[in-house]
Design a protein around this motif. Structure first.
Motif, PDB file in Angstrom:
ATOM      1  N   LEU A   1      66.188  87.448  75.661  1.00 35.25           N
ATOM      2  CA  LEU A   1      65.180  88.545  76.152  1.00 35.25           C
ATOM      3  C   LEU A   1      64.230  87.944  77.216  1.00 35.25           C
ATOM      4  O   LEU A   1      63.721  88.633  78.051  1.00 35.25           O
ATOM      5  CB  LEU A   1      65.030  89.544  75.062  1.00 35.25           C
ATOM      6  CG  LEU A   1      64.956  90.801  75.411  1.00 35.25           C
ATOM      7  CD1 LEU A   1      65.500  91.479  73.997  1.00 35.25           C
ATOM      8  CD2 LEU A   1      63.827  91.372  75.635  1.00 35.25           C
ATOM      9  N   LYS A   2      63.390  86.986  76.279  1.00 26.52           N
ATOM     10  CA  LYS A   2      62.133  86.518  77.248  1.00 26.52           C
ATOM     11  C   LYS A   2      62.589  85.942  78.508  1.00 26.52           C
ATOM     12  O   LYS A   2      61.648  85.959  79.387  1.00 26.52           O
ATOM     13  CB  LYS A   2      61.640  85.449  76.369  1.00 26.52           C
ATOM     14  CG  LYS A   2      60.700  85.934  75.236  1.00 26.52           C
ATOM     15  CD  LYS A   2      59.606  85.022  74.586  1.00 26.52           C
ATOM     16  CE  LYS A   2      58.102  85.569  75.115  1.00 26.52           C
ATOM     17  NZ  LYS A   2      57.737  86.622  74.772  1.00 26.52           N
TER      18      LYS A   2
ATOM     19  N   GLU B   1      57.172  95.082  85.431  1.00 21.49           N
ATOM     20  CA  GLU B   1      58.044  95.601  86.567  1.00 21.49           C
ATOM     21  C   GLU B   1      59.448  95.199  85.824  1.00 21.49           C
ATOM     22  O   GLU B   1      59.620  94.017  85.245  1.00 21.49           O
ATOM     23  CB  GLU B   1      57.501  94.650  87.638  1.00 21.49           C
ATOM     24  CG  GLU B   1      58.306  95.011  88.906  1.00 21.49           C
ATOM     25  CD  GLU B   1      58.157  94.175  90.165  1.00 21.49           C
ATOM     26  OE1 GLU B   1      56.723  94.404  90.207  1.00 21.49           O
ATOM     27  OE2 GLU B   1      58.693  93.856  91.087  1.00 21.49           O
ATOM     28  N   HIS B   2      60.381  95.777  86.513  1.00 17.72           N
ATOM     29  CA  HIS B   2      61.778  95.400  86.066  1.00 17.72           C
ATOM     30  C   HIS B   2      62.727  95.552  87.167  1.00 17.72           C
ATOM     31  O   HIS B   2      62.311  96.002  88.107  1.00 17.72           O
ATOM     32  CB  HIS B   2      62.251  95.960  84.692  1.00 17.72           C
ATOM     33  CG  HIS B   2      62.781  97.405  84.745  1.00 17.72           C
ATOM     34  ND1 HIS B   2      64.054  97.580  84.474  1.00 17.72           N
ATOM     35  CD2 HIS B   2      62.189  98.579  85.052  1.00 17.72           C
ATOM     36  CE1 HIS B   2      64.263  98.906  84.908  1.00 17.72           C
ATOM     37  NE2 HIS B   2      63.020  99.360  85.129  1.00 17.72           N
TER      38      HIS B   2
ATOM     39  N   THR C   1      59.625  86.955  82.358  1.00 16.96           N
ATOM     40  CA  THR C   1      58.517  87.100  81.560  1.00 16.96           C
ATOM     41  C   THR C   1      58.744  88.267  80.525  1.00 16.96           C
ATOM     42  O   THR C   1      57.952  88.993  80.422  1.00 16.96           O
ATOM     43  CB  THR C   1      57.337  86.952  81.960  1.00 16.96           C
ATOM     44  OG1 THR C   1      56.954  87.907  82.789  1.00 16.96           O
ATOM     45  CG2 THR C   1      57.085  85.620  82.635  1.00 16.96           C
ATOM     46  N   GLY C   2      59.883  88.537  79.933  1.00 18.15           N
ATOM     47  CA  GLY C   2      60.203  89.818  79.043  1.00 18.15           C
ATOM     48  C   GLY C   2      59.778  89.622  77.825  1.00 18.15           C
ATOM     49  O   GLY C   2      59.245  88.615  77.274  1.00 18.15           O
TER      50      GLY C   2
ATOM     51  N   MET D   1      65.798  87.709  71.079  1.00 14.94           N
ATOM     52  CA  MET D   1      64.355  87.359  71.491  1.00 14.94           C
ATOM     53  C   MET D   1      64.225  86.468  72.521  1.00 14.94           C
ATOM     54  O   MET D   1      63.625  86.479  73.335  1.00 14.94           O
ATOM     55  CB  MET D   1      63.559  87.485  70.380  1.00 14.94           C
ATOM     56  CG  MET D   1      63.065  88.668  69.657  1.00 14.94           C
ATOM     57  SD  MET D   1      62.652  90.223  70.744  1.00 14.94           S
ATOM     58  CE  MET D   1      61.280  89.245  71.740  1.00 14.94           C
TER      59      MET D   1
ATOM     60  N   PHE E   1      62.445  91.219  83.573  1.00 12.93           N
ATOM     61  CA  PHE E   1      61.245  91.913  83.639  1.00 12.93           C
ATOM     62  C   PHE E   1      59.999  90.817  83.845  1.00 12.93           C
ATOM     63  O   PHE E   1      60.026  89.612  83.666  1.00 12.93           O
ATOM     64  CB  PHE E   1      60.976  92.211  82.030  1.00 12.93           C
ATOM     65  CG  PHE E   1      61.775  93.236  81.383  1.00 12.93           C
ATOM     66  CD1 PHE E   1      61.515  94.455  81.514  1.00 12.93           C
ATOM     67  CD2 PHE E   1      62.766  92.680  80.481  1.00 12.93           C
ATOM     68  CE1 PHE E   1      62.175  95.546  80.835  1.00 12.93           C
ATOM     69  CE2 PHE E   1      63.559  93.796  79.888  1.00 12.93           C
ATOM     70  CZ  PHE E   1      63.366  95.151  80.230  1.00 12.93           C
ATOM     71  N   TRP E   2      59.103  91.404  84.542  1.00 10.76           N
ATOM     72  CA  TRP E   2      57.745  90.402  84.752  1.00 10.76           C
ATOM     73  C   TRP E   2      56.428  90.981  84.397  1.00 10.76           C
ATOM     74  O   TRP E   2      56.284  92.335  84.819  1.00 10.76           O
ATOM     75  CB  TRP E   2      57.887  90.189  86.411  1.00 10.76           C
ATOM     76  CG  TRP E   2      59.264  89.891  86.911  1.00 10.76           C
ATOM     77  CD1 TRP E   2      59.479  88.123  86.810  1.00 10.76           C
ATOM     78  CD2 TRP E   2      60.423  90.186  87.319  1.00 10.76           C
ATOM     79  NE1 TRP E   2      60.627  88.138  87.274  1.00 10.76           N
ATOM     80  CE2 TRP E   2      61.442  89.329  87.481  1.00 10.76           C
ATOM     81  CE3 TRP E   2      60.792  91.650  87.442  1.00 10.76           C
ATOM     82  CZ2 TRP E   2      62.515  89.574  87.764  1.00 10.76           C
ATOM     83  CZ3 TRP E   2      61.867  91.831  87.869  1.00 10.76           C
ATOM     84  CH2 TRP E   2      62.882  90.823  88.206  1.00 10.76           C
ATOM     85  N   LYS E   3      55.756  90.520  83.733  1.00 13.44           N
ATOM     86  CA  LYS E   3      54.706  90.938  83.099  1.00 13.44           C
ATOM     87  C   LYS E   3      53.221  90.771  84.147  1.00 13.44           C
ATOM     88  O   LYS E   3      53.080  89.380  84.482  1.00 13.44           O
ATOM     89  CB  LYS E   3      54.195  90.356  81.819  1.00 13.44           C
ATOM     90  CG  LYS E   3      55.167  90.785  80.787  1.00 13.44           C
ATOM     91  CD  LYS E   3      54.519  90.505  79.329  1.00 13.44           C
ATOM     92  CE  LYS E   3      55.636  90.812  78.216  1.00 13.44           C
ATOM     93  NZ  LYS E   3      56.068  89.473  77.497  1.00 13.44           N
ATOM     94  N   LYS E   4      52.553  91.511  84.290  1.00 14.24           N
ATOM     95  CA  LYS E   4      51.054  91.354  85.230  1.00 14.24           C
ATOM     96  C   LYS E   4      49.927  91.757  84.319  1.00 14.24           C
ATOM     97  O   LYS E   4      50.101  92.799  83.734  1.00 14.24           O
ATOM     98  CB  LYS E   4      51.300  92.036  86.533  1.00 14.24           C
ATOM     99  CG  LYS E   4      50.068  91.970  87.258  1.00 14.24           C
ATOM    100  CD  LYS E   4      49.942  92.866  88.457  1.00 14.24           C
ATOM    101  CE  LYS E   4      50.268  92.129  89.712  1.00 14.24           C
ATOM    102  NZ  LYS E   4      50.023  93.068  91.155  1.00 14.24           N
TER     103      LYS E   4
ATOM    104  N   HIS F   1      63.350  98.334  75.336  1.00 14.36           N
ATOM    105  CA  HIS F   1      62.096  97.559  76.061  1.00 14.36           C
ATOM    106  C   HIS F   1      61.489  98.482  77.324  1.00 14.36           C
ATOM    107  O   HIS F   1      62.044  99.190  77.877  1.00 14.36           O
ATOM    108  CB  HIS F   1      62.959  96.397  77.116  1.00 14.36           C
ATOM    109  CG  HIS F   1      61.861  95.215  77.141  1.00 14.36           C
ATOM    110  ND1 HIS F   1      60.602  95.364  78.045  1.00 14.36           N
ATOM    111  CD2 HIS F   1      61.879  93.901  76.946  1.00 14.36           C
ATOM    112  CE1 HIS F   1      60.093  94.232  78.201  1.00 14.36           C
ATOM    113  NE2 HIS F   1      60.699  93.630  77.534  1.00 14.36           N
TER     114      HIS F   1
ATOM    115  N   ALA G   1      66.492  88.491  80.787  1.00 10.90           N
ATOM    116  CA  ALA G   1      66.462  89.754  81.032  1.00 10.90           C
ATOM    117  C   ALA G   1      65.135  90.114  82.245  1.00 10.90           C
ATOM    118  O   ALA G   1      64.036  89.568  82.071  1.00 10.90           O
ATOM    119  CB  ALA G   1      65.977  90.675  79.852  1.00 10.90           C
TER     120      ALA G   1
ATOM    121  N   ILE H   1      55.384  96.895  73.303  1.00  8.86           N
ATOM    122  CA  ILE H   1      56.164  96.524  74.429  1.00  8.86           C
ATOM    123  C   ILE H   1      57.912  96.865  74.341  1.00  8.86           C
ATOM    124  O   ILE H   1      58.432  97.456  75.172  1.00  8.86           O
ATOM    125  CB  ILE H   1      55.999  95.269  75.051  1.00  8.86           C
ATOM    126  CG1 ILE H   1      54.507  94.883  75.264  1.00  8.86           C
ATOM    127  CG2 ILE H   1      56.662  94.922  76.186  1.00  8.86           C
ATOM    128  CD1 ILE H   1      54.361  93.380  75.588  1.00  8.86           C
ATOM    129  N   MET H   2      58.229  96.395  73.314  1.00  6.83           N
ATOM    130  CA  MET H   2      59.652  96.434  72.994  1.00  6.83           C
ATOM    131  C   MET H   2      59.922  96.189  71.592  1.00  6.83           C
ATOM    132  O   MET H   2      59.019  95.768  70.749  1.00  6.83           O
ATOM    133  CB  MET H   2      60.427  95.218  73.720  1.00  6.83           C
ATOM    134  CG  MET H   2      59.735  93.887  73.595  1.00  6.83           C
ATOM    135  SD  MET H   2      60.055  93.007  72.032  1.00  6.83           S
ATOM    136  CE  MET H   2      61.907  92.973  72.223  1.00  6.83           C
TER     137      MET H   2
END
Lengths: 82, 147
Positions: free
Chosen positions: B115-116, B50-51, A80-81, B112, B121-124, B80, B119, B91-92
């Motif tokens: 990247l979503k 987190e990445h 979820t980037g 974009m 990345f994890w959002k909390k 990012h 890549a 954020i980026m």
């Protein structure tokens, strides 16, 4: 011996970010079965493989990918980037 | 071509200016910036991203190389962030430079979209009442099929 990494809620459910695993599993799916047999927290994290992604040596792949020669396996939810 | 993964904030104006200034090879620069959006209830305390160090850089470099192979790009910038940020924080960002605007716009959208969901990345989202991992959306995955 492979390094197994967990991210996001997979890390939280299993309770650690990284561990070394002694395995002779042929594929990712076999490794998951071995982990699930260990303890309930693994079975909980891997209950729905459709909701998980896997990377071998930092490249996205699928659960049927072979593990031969792989040094690093990572499990995580869909990204979820952005 | 620059890919940066960092915890600290970036200055969008400074980055966009540095990217766009002094070019004679590109007639078009497109930028996109992603900002932490508050929840509908207005109670987002912070977002933590987190990445996967190592894979993140690799994935972003691959996405960038794929874009360069496809469009006439003279430069690409991807920044990012990870770690904790509040509502309204950036954020980026991505920036693309091309001789022509269609290439710059399309490449920025392509970057974009990948990247979503490609890549690591994890959002909390964290509120007074608890915390929750942001679920991926089916439409984000579907967006890749148009490329």
């Amino acid at each position: 011996m492979v390094d197994v990494l967990y991210f996001a809620w997979v890390r939280e459910r299993i309770g650690l970010p990284k561990e070394q695993v002694e395995t002779s599993a042929a594929t990712v799916r076999d490794l998951v079965a071995e982990l699930c047999a260990r303890e309930e927290r693994y079975a909980a994290a891997f209950a729905d493989l459709d909701s998980l992604r896997v990377a071998l040596d930092q490249d996205l792949t699928d659960f049927d990918a072979p593990l031969a020669g792989v040094r690093e396996v990572a499990f995580f939810p869909p990204m979820t980037g952005g | 071509m620059t890919v940066r993964v960092q915890e600290e904030p970036f200055d969008f104006g400074v980055e966009a200016n540095a990217f766009a200034t002094g070019r004679t090879d590109a007639g078009a620069v497109v930028t996109f910036t992603g900002i932490v959006r508050d929840l509908a209830r207005g109670d987002l305390d912070r977002m933590v991203i987190e990445h996967y160090p190592g894979m993140t850089e690799r994935a972003l470099e691959k996405i960038e190389a794929d874009a360069r192979a496809r469009w006439d790009l003279r430069d690409v910038l991807i920044i990012h962030r990870y770690g904790a940020m509040g509502p309204g924080d950036m954020i980026m960002m991505v920036a693309t430079a091309s001789p022509h605007r269609v290439d710059a716009f399309e490449a920025a959208e392509f970057l974009m979209d990948f990247l979503k969901s490609r890549a690591p990345f994890w959002k909390k989202e964290i509120t007074q009442s608890g915390e929750e991992w942001v679920a991926s959306k089916a439409e984000d995955e579907d967006a890749l099929s148009r490329w």
